[in-house]
Design an enzyme around this catalytic site. Structure first.
Site, short mmCIF file in Angstrom:
data_model
loop_
_atom_site.label_atom_id
_atom_site.label_comp_id
_atom_site.label_asym_id
_atom_site.label_seq_id
_atom_site.Cartn_x
_atom_site.Cartn_y
_atom_site.Cartn_z
N GLU A 31 67.05 23.14 58.96
CA GLU A 31 65.68 23.52 58.63
C GLU A 31 64.74 22.80 59.59
O GLU A 31 64.83 21.58 59.74
CB GLU A 31 65.36 23.16 57.17
CG GLU A 31 63.91 23.22 56.78
CD GLU A 31 63.23 24.56 57.07
OE1 GLU A 31 63.76 25.61 56.65
OE2 GLU A 31 62.18 24.55 57.76
N CYS A 86 59.13 36.52 37.11
CA CYS A 86 58.51 37.30 38.19
C CYS A 86 58.67 38.80 37.92
O CYS A 86 57.91 39.61 38.46
CB CYS A 86 59.13 36.94 39.53
SG CYS A 86 60.86 37.45 39.70
N ARG A 129 63.34 45.78 15.15
CA ARG A 129 62.51 45.17 16.19
C ARG A 129 61.12 45.78 16.11
O ARG A 129 60.98 47.02 16.12
CB ARG A 129 63.12 45.40 17.56
CG ARG A 129 62.47 44.52 18.60
CD ARG A 129 63.23 44.43 19.89
NE ARG A 129 63.16 43.06 20.37
CZ ARG A 129 63.16 42.69 21.64
NH1 ARG A 129 63.30 43.59 22.58
NH2 ARG A 129 63.07 41.44 21.98
N TYR A 143 57.53 52.75 21.84
CA TYR A 143 58.42 53.91 21.75
C TYR A 143 58.18 54.64 20.42
O TYR A 143 57.25 54.32 19.68
CB TYR A 143 59.87 53.45 21.93
CG TYR A 143 60.14 52.99 23.36
CD1 TYR A 143 60.02 53.90 24.42
CD2 TYR A 143 60.45 51.68 23.65
CE1 TYR A 143 60.23 53.49 25.74
CE2 TYR A 143 60.67 51.27 24.97
CZ TYR A 143 60.55 52.18 26.00
OH TYR A 143 60.76 51.79 27.30
C1 FAD Z 1 51.34 32.59 49.93
C2 FAD Z 1 52.60 33.36 49.70
C3 FAD Z 1 52.82 33.90 48.44
C4 FAD Z 1 53.98 34.62 48.19
N1 FAD Z 1 54.19 35.11 46.95
C5 FAD Z 1 55.34 35.78 46.67
C6 FAD Z 1 55.61 36.28 45.38
O1 FAD Z 1 54.83 36.10 44.44
N2 FAD Z 1 56.75 36.97 45.18
C7 FAD Z 1 57.63 37.19 46.20
O2 FAD Z 1 58.64 37.83 45.99
N3 FAD Z 1 57.41 36.73 47.43
C8 FAD Z 1 56.29 36.03 47.70
N4 FAD Z 1 56.07 35.55 48.96
C9 FAD Z 1 57.07 35.87 50.00
C10 FAD Z 1 58.27 34.92 49.91
O3 FAD Z 1 57.83 33.59 49.94
C11 FAD Z 1 59.21 35.24 51.07
O4 FAD Z 1 59.60 36.59 50.99
C12 FAD Z 1 60.44 34.34 51.02
O5 FAD Z 1 60.07 32.98 51.12
C13 FAD Z 1 61.38 34.72 52.17
O6 FAD Z 1 62.46 33.83 52.17
P1 FAD Z 1 63.26 33.52 53.52
O7 FAD Z 1 64.24 32.48 53.17
O8 FAD Z 1 63.72 34.79 54.11
O9 FAD Z 1 62.18 32.93 54.53
P2 FAD Z 1 61.28 31.64 54.45
O10 FAD Z 1 60.93 31.28 53.07
O11 FAD Z 1 60.15 31.88 55.39
O12 FAD Z 1 62.20 30.48 55.03
C14 FAD Z 1 62.58 30.48 56.40
C15 FAD Z 1 62.84 29.04 56.80
O13 FAD Z 1 63.45 29.03 58.08
C16 FAD Z 1 62.96 27.90 58.80
N5 FAD Z 1 63.21 28.14 60.24
C17 FAD Z 1 62.68 29.11 61.02
N6 FAD Z 1 63.20 29.04 62.28
C18 FAD Z 1 64.06 27.99 62.27
C19 FAD Z 1 64.93 27.44 63.26
N7 FAD Z 1 65.01 27.94 64.49
N8 FAD Z 1 65.68 26.37 62.91
C20 FAD Z 1 65.64 25.85 61.66
N9 FAD Z 1 64.84 26.36 60.70
C21 FAD Z 1 64.09 27.44 60.98
C22 FAD Z 1 61.50 27.90 58.41
O14 FAD Z 1 60.90 26.65 58.65
C23 FAD Z 1 61.59 28.22 56.93
O15 FAD Z 1 61.70 27.06 56.14
C24 FAD Z 1 54.92 34.83 49.25
C25 FAD Z 1 54.69 34.27 50.51
C26 FAD Z 1 53.56 33.53 50.73
C27 FAD Z 1 53.33 32.93 52.08
C1 FMN Z 2 65.22 44.40 32.27
C2 FMN Z 2 64.66 44.44 30.89
C3 FMN Z 2 64.99 45.50 30.06
C4 FMN Z 2 64.52 45.53 28.75
N1 FMN Z 2 64.94 46.51 27.92
C5 FMN Z 2 64.66 46.45 26.60
C6 FMN Z 2 65.31 47.30 25.67
O1 FMN Z 2 66.22 48.05 26.02
N2 FMN Z 2 64.93 47.23 24.38
C7 FMN Z 2 64.00 46.33 23.94
O2 FMN Z 2 63.68 46.30 22.75
N3 FMN Z 2 63.41 45.47 24.80
C8 FMN Z 2 63.74 45.49 26.10
N4 FMN Z 2 63.23 44.54 26.96
C9 FMN Z 2 62.40 43.45 26.42
C10 FMN Z 2 63.29 42.23 26.14
O3 FMN Z 2 64.23 42.51 25.14
C11 FMN Z 2 62.45 41.01 25.71
O4 FMN Z 2 61.80 41.30 24.50
C12 FMN Z 2 61.41 40.60 26.72
O5 FMN Z 2 61.93 40.54 28.02
C13 FMN Z 2 60.79 39.25 26.35
O6 FMN Z 2 61.77 38.28 26.29
P1 FMN Z 2 61.98 37.21 27.50
O7 FMN Z 2 60.63 36.66 27.80
O8 FMN Z 2 62.93 36.21 26.93
O9 FMN Z 2 62.53 37.97 28.64
C14 FMN Z 2 63.65 44.51 28.28
C15 FMN Z 2 63.29 43.49 29.14
C16 FMN Z 2 63.81 43.42 30.42
C17 FMN Z 2 63.45 42.26 31.29
#
Ligand code: FAD
Ligand code: FMN
Length: 644
Positions: free
Chosen positions: A413, A345, A220, A172
């Site tokens: 499950e 994340c 900061r 900034y």
């Molecule tokens: C390889 C991979 C990487 C991913 N990476 C990311 C990421 O980095 N960031 C992110 O945000 N998302 C990621 N995702 C997506 C994320 O995992 C899903 O969005 C999330 O798990 C969805 O949660 P959910 O509970 O809706 O479904 P799910 O996690 O799919 O859980 C559904 C559960 O319901 C059970 N089920 C289904 N039907 C029935 C039934 N009839 N009876 C009983 N149980 C049942 C299943 O067995 C399953 O355990 C990734 C997905 C994969 C596959």
């Molecule tokens: C949602 C969000 C908003 C942030 N806004 C600011 C901010 O207003 N001013 C600032 O100096 N840093 C900001 N940061 C940086 C955080 O203050 C911090 O330095 C950074 O997330 C690393 O710390 P952490 O790993 O503990 O999250 C922000 C971070 C997040 C996740």
């Protein structure tokens, strides 16, 4: 009981004694309206302050309209802001912490003002992120902004804050002056680092003049810019003593700038917890004021060690606060295993604010954060017998929340163990932390007294016989199988089989599908030594490089020399080869030892029809409603439980 005596020991700066050394660093929320404090801002800060952190620094607060990132961000550029800000300070004081306000000017990193040609900066050098240049500040403008910092600091003091923090970090305005990449001035504000520091020195002097000698002023800084040709920690050490002499009582040793690769400021899981401490230590060597370490701290015990070793005097927990505002209370009570640790994340917090600027702060694994006004705290009026189908992130979050609100909860499950797709989502390099969160969630649900009935597939029949009062359908998604000849050949498998080690990686692998699942399967394979070709129908990867996870994923695949074939469709599979179509023609890719399918998923919600027919109140949540991400799964799971 806690033994974290260093973290929980007080520290005095000027006339203010902080009750402990845990700091909530400033974090923008986008909860303001017209830059004014709202009920939502107050509810948020009240909840965050309940952590018991010794110092709560409220988010970027604009000192001048030319530096304001928009109405969702707080302002202190007029007296009209004081009453709202006073409520913020009071909310923090009620929880026992000390309150600081972060004084901010965005300079050129301000998309809205750049678009209108109104953004200002030290020089007319385009922002790395937005590609547009600000107007070069005249000397008059510089003096006006320097004054504005002082006036805003005085308003903070009047509003009851105990301290202010000057935002000199993250690219900034103050960093723009400090950095040779954005400051090309030829007057006394440009040139060597000592000259480029002049603006920051003047800001500090202006603030000190307005707040007086007793009032603590933190500064900061990004200890280093972490960008090609940016300034380094060694550079920063040369000017730091002058900055302290000009009025900085505390140095907050952050890192990175706008455009630092992979967003190191709010670092991804590739960076270990506390990765940035050494920079705090380096800065501490040249000054004798307290230094705050920050950067992926999730563990109060580690923070305690950092302070005990003398690497830093205070430790800031940013995203960890958002993930679990009770984490310090739990640490005090010796309940470390109950802490919900941030998985870095960035989905609900920093990337949501940066990439979806109309939205406000959330946390992908804590549905309370940013929704404090909605979050029900009292038990539900009517206790219901609720069935939750599926024990992935959506189902388990629903179970946790429903039980908390007093409902009678049964979770079913179909697989041997709970976790859903999170198991697969945590298999690629550096994603183990996702599984740690899932283990935490499973343990908390069970601790609350909910039995997760595994190996139990809920069927139409079960629903009809059991007749629950409400059902939360969290059944996730199912894999899409493309209609292609050769799928039954033994060297064909899918990403899930690779990720759970049912199928061993081969040396020459082709991954079909360049979405997140395909990219992560490719990352996993490359990490195990496979040479990977990735085939994707679209002209570029749907995984964007501007998220920290996306950036790291692309970088690792590039480093592993993964071959990307974009605009390419799988047409057929033969023995040890595949046929693809690209540029209107067919091509054979020979010597393929493994074909790994990752062509996407579709929602699985067949039970919905029975629920409708039987008129059983129900909610379809998470991937079952539309295949998306963790944040949607947890939010919808929680919301269903709240609405029961
Ligand atoms: C390889 C991979 C990487 C991913 N990476 C990311 C990421 O980095 N960031 C992110 O945000 N998302 C990621 N995702 C997506 C994320 O995992 C899903 O969005 C999330 O798990 C969805 O949660 P959910 O509970 O809706 O479904 P799910 O996690 O799919 O859980 C559904 C559960 O319901 C059970 N089920 C289904 N039907 C029935 C039934 N009839 N009876 C009983 N149980 C049942 C299943 O067995 C399953 O355990 C990734 C997905 C994969 C596959
Ligand atoms: C949602 C969000 C908003 C942030 N806004 C600011 C901010 O207003 N001013 C600032 O100096 N840093 C900001 N940061 C940086 C955080 O203050 C911090 O330095 C950074 O997330 C690393 O710390 P952490 O790993 O503990 O999250 C922000 C971070 C997040 C996740």
């Amino acid at each position: 009981m806690s033994t974290l005596e260093h973290l929980f020991s007080p520290i005095t700066v000027r006339n203010v004694t902080l009750p402990n050394r845990a700091v909530m660093p400033p974090m923008g929320t986008n909860l303001a309206v017209d830059s004014m404090v709202t009920e939502a801002s107050l509810a948020y800060i009240r909840r965050q302050a309940s952590s018991g952190a010794g110092l709560i620094i409220i988010e970027i607060t604009a000192v001048h309209p030319s530096g304001c990132l928009g109405g969702g961000h707080l302002g202190a550029f007029d007296d009209r802001f004081i009453p709202g800000l006073r409520k913020m300070a009071e909310a923090i004081h009620e929880a026992g912490g000390k309150a600081a306000m972060q004084l901010h000017h965005a300079g050129r990193e301000n998309l809205e003002l750049l678009k209108k040609g109104k953004a200002v900066g030290p020089s007319a050098v385009p922002s790395f992120v937005y590609g547009m240049a600000p107007k070069e500040m005249t000397r008059e403008m510089i003096h006006e902004i320097v004054e504005a910092f002082g006036k805003a600091a005085a308003r903070a003091k009047e509003a009851g804050f105990d301290a202010v923090e000057v935002h000199g970090a993250h690219g900034y305005l103050l960093t723009q002056f400090l950095s040779g990449l954005s400051n090309h001035r030829e007057d006394e504000y440009g040139g060597p680092f000592s000259n480029r520091a002049r603006f920051v020195l003047e800001v500090l002097a202006s603030v000190r003049e307005r707040v007086g000698e007793d009032f603590p002023v933190a500064l900061r800084l990004s200890a280093e810019e972490s960008i090609k040709n940016g300034y380094t920690v060694e550079d920063m050490k040369t000017i730091l003593p002058d900055l302290v002499r000009a009025g900085a009582d505390i140095i907050h040793a952050s890192i990175g700038t706008h455009g630092s690769p992979g967003g190191i400021t709010s670092a991804s899981p590739e960076y270990e917890t506390g990765f940035n401490v050494w920079r705090a230590r380096a800065l501490k060597e040249v000054v004798d004021v307290p230094v705050i370490a920050v950067g992926r701290f999730t563990d109060p015990a580690l923070a305690d060690q950092v302070i005990a070793r003398g690497d830093a005097d205070l430790v800031a927990f940013g995203r960890q606060q958002l993930a679990d505002p009770d984490f310090l209370t739990k640490a005090r009570e010796g309940r470390m295993q109950d802490i919900r640790k941030c998985i870095a994340c960035n989905q609900g917090c920093i990337e949501r604010l940066m990439l979806e600027p109309e939205k406000s702060v959330r946390c992908a694994i804590n549905p309370e954060t940013g929704q404090e006004l909605l979050y029900p705290r009292k038990p539900a009026g009517t206790r219901r017998n609720v069935w939750i189908v599926g024990a992935g992130p959506a189902g388990l979050t629903a179970a946790y929340e429903a039980k908390r609100l007093g409902h009678e909860v049964s979770v079913f499950e179909k697989e041997k163990s709970p976790g859903g797709n999170l198991f697969y989502a945590s298999r690629a390099p550096f994603k183990q932390v996702y599984w740690e969160w899932m283990l935490w969630l499973i343990s908390q649900v069970e601790k609350a007294g909910v039995r997760i009935q595994t190996q139990t597939t809920v069927t139409d029949r079960m629903l009809e016989d059991g007749n629950p009062e409400a059902v939360i359908l969290a059944t996730g998604g199912e894999k899409i199988v493309p209609p292609i000849a050769g799928l039954d050949l033994p060297f064909v498998c899918d990403a899930w089989q690779i990720l759970d080690e049912r199928v061993e990686p081969k040396e020459n692998a082709v991954v079909v599908g360049g979405g997140l699942i395909g990219m992560e399967a490719a990352d996993y394979l490359a990490d195990k030594g496979s040479k990977v070709t990735l085939v994707e129908l679209l002209d570029s990867s749907p995984v964007q490089k501007f998220t920290s996870h996306g950036y790291m994923l692309h970088r690792r695949l590039r480093d592993h020399q993964c071959r990307f074939l974009f605009g390419t469709e799988l047409a057929g599979i033969q023995k040890n080869a595949i046929t693809v179509t690209r540029d209107g023609g067919e091509e054979i890719i020979p010597n393929v030892e493994q074909v790994v399918l990752a062509v996407g998923m579709k929602p699985r919600h067949d039970l919905k029809e029975t629920l409708k027919r039987k008129a059983i109140p129900h909610f379809v949540v998470g991937d079952a409603a539309g295949v998306r991400r963790i944040i949607e799964a947890t939010e919808e799971g929680a919301r269903a439980a709240w609405d029961l």
